[in-house]
Each structure stands twice: as C-alpha cells, then as structure tokens.
Motif scaffolding. Structure first.
Motif, mmCIF file in Angstrom:
data_model
loop_
_atom_site.group_PDB
_atom_site.id
_atom_site.type_symbol
_atom_site.label_atom_id
_atom_site.label_comp_id
_atom_site.label_asym_id
_atom_site.label_seq_id
_atom_site.Cartn_x
_atom_site.Cartn_y
_atom_site.Cartn_z
ATOM 1 N N HIS A 219 7.379 -18.959 -6.686
ATOM 2 C CA HIS A 219 7.160 -17.935 -7.820
ATOM 3 C C HIS A 219 6.755 -16.481 -6.938
ATOM 4 O O HIS A 219 5.944 -16.548 -6.008
ATOM 5 N N GLU A 220 7.429 -15.445 -7.221
ATOM 6 C CA GLU A 220 7.059 -14.217 -6.725
ATOM 7 C C GLU A 220 5.854 -13.746 -7.442
ATOM 8 O O GLU A 220 5.982 -13.632 -8.560
ATOM 9 N N LEU A 221 4.770 -13.369 -6.749
ATOM 10 C CA LEU A 221 3.568 -12.980 -7.372
ATOM 11 C C LEU A 221 3.596 -11.694 -7.471
ATOM 12 O O LEU A 221 2.708 -10.974 -8.543
ATOM 13 N N LEU A 222 4.144 -10.908 -6.440
ATOM 14 C CA LEU A 222 4.058 -9.351 -6.833
ATOM 15 C C LEU A 222 4.671 -8.916 -8.061
ATOM 16 O O LEU A 222 5.769 -9.137 -8.418
ATOM 17 N N ARG B 297 -6.992 -9.181 -2.326
ATOM 18 C CA ARG B 297 -6.998 -8.556 -3.520
ATOM 19 C C ARG B 297 -5.612 -8.215 -4.060
ATOM 20 O O ARG B 297 -5.076 -8.408 -5.188
ATOM 21 N N ALA B 298 -4.835 -8.014 -2.937
ATOM 22 C CA ALA B 298 -3.234 -8.002 -3.127
ATOM 23 C C ALA B 298 -2.451 -8.998 -3.760
ATOM 24 O O ALA B 298 -1.832 -9.036 -4.360
ATOM 25 N N LEU B 299 -3.082 -10.289 -2.835
ATOM 26 C CA LEU B 299 -2.489 -11.526 -3.397
ATOM 27 C C LEU B 299 -2.740 -11.867 -4.792
ATOM 28 O O LEU B 299 -1.956 -12.694 -5.513
ATOM 29 N N MET B 300 -3.926 -11.437 -5.248
ATOM 30 C CA MET B 300 -4.297 -11.703 -6.732
ATOM 31 C C MET B 300 -3.791 -10.602 -7.475
ATOM 32 O O MET B 300 -4.168 -10.780 -8.725
ATOM 33 N N GLY B 301 -3.233 -9.559 -7.169
ATOM 34 C CA GLY B 301 -2.460 -8.651 -8.060
ATOM 35 C C GLY B 301 -3.544 -7.753 -8.540
ATOM 36 O O GLY B 301 -3.419 -6.980 -9.508
ATOM 37 N N LEU B 302 -4.587 -7.396 -7.607
ATOM 38 C CA LEU B 302 -5.693 -6.472 -7.983
ATOM 39 C C LEU B 302 -5.366 -5.127 -7.422
ATOM 40 O O LEU B 302 -6.288 -4.114 -7.742
ATOM 41 N N VAL B 303 -4.625 -4.971 -6.655
ATOM 42 C CA VAL B 303 -4.188 -3.704 -5.908
ATOM 43 C C VAL B 303 -2.670 -3.449 -5.788
ATOM 44 O O VAL B 303 -1.777 -4.680 -5.860
ATOM 45 N N PRO B 304 -2.079 -2.302 -5.977
ATOM 46 C CA PRO B 304 -0.832 -2.085 -5.808
ATOM 47 C C PRO B 304 -0.144 -2.651 -4.706
ATOM 48 O O PRO B 304 -0.882 -2.299 -3.761
ATOM 49 N N ALA B 305 0.969 -3.424 -4.483
ATOM 50 C CA ALA B 305 1.225 -3.696 -3.360
ATOM 51 C C ALA B 305 2.885 -3.775 -3.434
ATOM 52 O O ALA B 305 3.554 -4.032 -4.439
ATOM 53 N N VAL C 161 3.924 -15.095 2.439
ATOM 54 C CA VAL C 161 3.844 -13.521 2.589
ATOM 55 C C VAL C 161 4.561 -13.015 3.510
ATOM 56 O O VAL C 161 4.650 -13.237 4.847
ATOM 57 N N SER C 162 5.505 -12.002 3.146
ATOM 58 C CA SER C 162 6.382 -11.112 4.094
ATOM 59 C C SER C 162 6.398 -9.449 3.893
ATOM 60 O O SER C 162 6.386 -9.272 2.574
ATOM 61 N N GLY C 163 6.117 -8.944 4.756
ATOM 62 C CA GLY C 163 6.155 -7.274 4.843
ATOM 63 C C GLY C 163 5.122 -6.982 3.541
ATOM 64 O O GLY C 163 5.528 -5.884 3.103
ATOM 65 N N LEU C 164 3.855 -7.433 3.494
ATOM 66 C CA LEU C 164 3.183 -6.981 2.698
ATOM 67 C C LEU C 164 2.327 -5.485 2.811
ATOM 68 O O LEU C 164 1.667 -5.416 3.936
ATOM 69 N N LEU C 165 2.575 -4.508 2.087
ATOM 70 C CA LEU C 165 1.829 -3.364 1.924
ATOM 71 C C LEU C 165 1.223 -2.991 1.057
ATOM 72 O O LEU C 165 1.660 -3.534 -0.477
ATOM 73 N N ALA C 166 -0.125 -2.712 1.048
ATOM 74 C CA ALA C 166 -0.798 -2.440 0.056
ATOM 75 C C ALA C 166 -2.058 -1.464 0.252
ATOM 76 O O ALA C 166 -2.281 -1.128 1.465
ATOM 77 N N GLY C 167 -2.573 -0.750 -0.758
ATOM 78 C CA GLY C 167 -3.677 0.074 -0.648
ATOM 79 C C GLY C 167 -3.996 0.765 -1.814
ATOM 80 O O GLY C 167 -4.003 0.362 -2.931
ATOM 81 N N TYR C 168 -4.900 1.849 -1.634
ATOM 82 C CA TYR C 168 -5.565 2.354 -2.834
ATOM 83 C C TYR C 168 -4.937 3.812 -2.934
ATOM 84 O O TYR C 168 -5.380 4.552 -1.775
ATOM 85 N N GLY C 169 -4.422 4.423 -4.114
ATOM 86 C CA GLY C 169 -3.978 5.816 -4.080
ATOM 87 C C GLY C 169 -3.097 6.045 -2.978
ATOM 88 O O GLY C 169 -1.829 5.286 -2.871
#
Length: 235
Positions: free
Chosen positions: A65-68, A48-56, A7-15
């Motif tokens: 494999h790139e998951l984002l 949730r970000a790792l699982m693709g459940l929030v925008p990241a 995981v590198s430079g992971l940014l994620a949040g809600y709205g």
C-alpha cells in the motif's frame, strides 16, 4: 524475511522548511531498525512523515500500500502504530480507558495484545487500571502509550525516543518489550538517541544527518566506523 516497508526519495518538512532531503530505506517484518542522530537531524520528522502527520513527497509503501497521501487514521487501520516522544496519553481518562481507545474495531488482524496481557506483563499498570493517566509517572505513561499502540494489533510499530528520561529499570522493560515484538514478527522502527540501547536491540542501525541517512548497516558495522560515530552522533 521480506521487506514490508519500503521508503524511497522521502521529502518532508514544515511550511517552507524542508527537513527530510530524500530518505531511502527498507524494513523487514520481524526486524528492528534503529534510527540514530543528533537533535535536529530529522528523525522525528521521519516518524511523523511515515504516519501522515506532515506533508511529504516520495514513496512510502507498506505491505503493497502507498501510504503517502493517506490520513493518519487510514494508515493506522493498515496496521501501523506510532508512539510519539511526547507519549500523548489521555490524561483525564483511566489506564483502562486509554487502552480501550487503542483498539481497531475494523481490524481483521489477530489481537495478540489484550488488556489482560498488559496487566500480566506490567503489574504497575494493573495496580492503577482505574487511575487517571495524567497522574502516572513518566515510566508508567510510556508503558501505557506503548501498550495502547499494541492494542490495535499493529504489524509495524514506529516508536520515538521511548526511553527518554526513564529510570534504568523501565528502560530494561522497554528493551525487553521491543525484542519480544520483533520475535513475534513485528517490524519496529525505533527512533533513538542512545547508542548503547540501539546497538543492543536493533538488527540494523541507520544514522541521520541533515535530513538524510548517512549510514545504514549492522550494529557491528557502525561500531567499526568510528568516524561516523564521531561526526554524526557524538556531542
């Protein structure tokens, strides 16, 4: 052990609210990384970000494999399983039906965890195989959620607060299960608040604060850093 998750430079949040402020870590196959932190530190958002459940944004590479950018079902088919804090069993379906839903029919990975294994390992679930999951105790629902995730033969298990609100004997079961998975080569990302459990089961411990990792090291190194514990973990 080789690093399976990077995981590198992971940014994620809600709205408009950004929760993760740039997270970097690696996780090797056959190891357990416990992510600690106070409520609101960003631990569940990380899962949730790792699982693709929030925008990241950033990079999440799993076995090359790139998951984002992938939907959750595609991530699951790559061997990643997620057990949320809410457990999310299907309350109207029986224990057996819940387990069946965990299967990945297109998976080519060898299935080590079957319904027979579940029932042998957890007699309480075996005794209630035809009972609706919604009437199970909290501990039984937690074990069902974990076992349903394993039915898909994952290579990476992301589990969020698996012992929250559980009786001590069930906590011991969860502890033993996570250790067993690690020895069988699975990578485990454990989101946890309990320091004692994390130090006992994890190979490495990371501490989150304000959406960043403020510590990443061995359990012994964390114990030798009382300032980190006091500033980022103690209430």
């Amino acid at each position: 052990m080789t690093d399976a998750l990077a995981v590198s430079g992971l940014l994620a949040g809600y709205g408009q609210s950004r929760v993760l402020q740039g997270v970097d870590f690696e996780l090797a196959a056959g190891s357990i990384l416990a992510v600690l932190g106070r409520n609101g530190s960003g631990r569940s958002t990380l899962a949730r970000a790792l699982m693709g459940l929030v925008p990241a944004r950033g990079s999440v590479r799993w076995l090359g494999h790139e998951l984002l950018g992938l939907p959750p079902h595609a991530i699951a088919r790559l061997g990643v399983a997620y057990v949320p804090e809410s457990r999310d069993v299907f309350p109207r379906l029986t224990v057996a039906q819940n387990l069946t839903l965990g299967l990945q029919p297109r998976s080519t990975r060898p299935v080590c965890w079957t319904q027979e294994w579940v029932y042998d390992s957890f007699p309480a679930l075996a005794a209630r195989w035809d009972v609706a999951a919604g009437v199970l105790s909290g501990g039984e629902q937690q074990m069902l959620s974990l076992c349903r995730a394993l039915m898909g033969a994952p290579q990476l298990l992301i589990v969020d607060e698996p012992t929250e609100g559980l009786a001590p004997q069930v906590v011991t079961q969860v502890d033993a299960l996570l250790r067993a998975l690690s020895t069988q080569g699975m990578a485990v990302l454990l989101i946890e608040q309990k320091l004692d459990l994390s130090l006992a089961v994890a190979d490495r411990v990371a501490v989150m604060g304000h959406g960043r990792l403020v510590f990443d090291g061995s359990p012994a190194q964390l114990l030798a850093s009382p300032a980190v514990v006091q500033e980022w973990l103690e209430v």
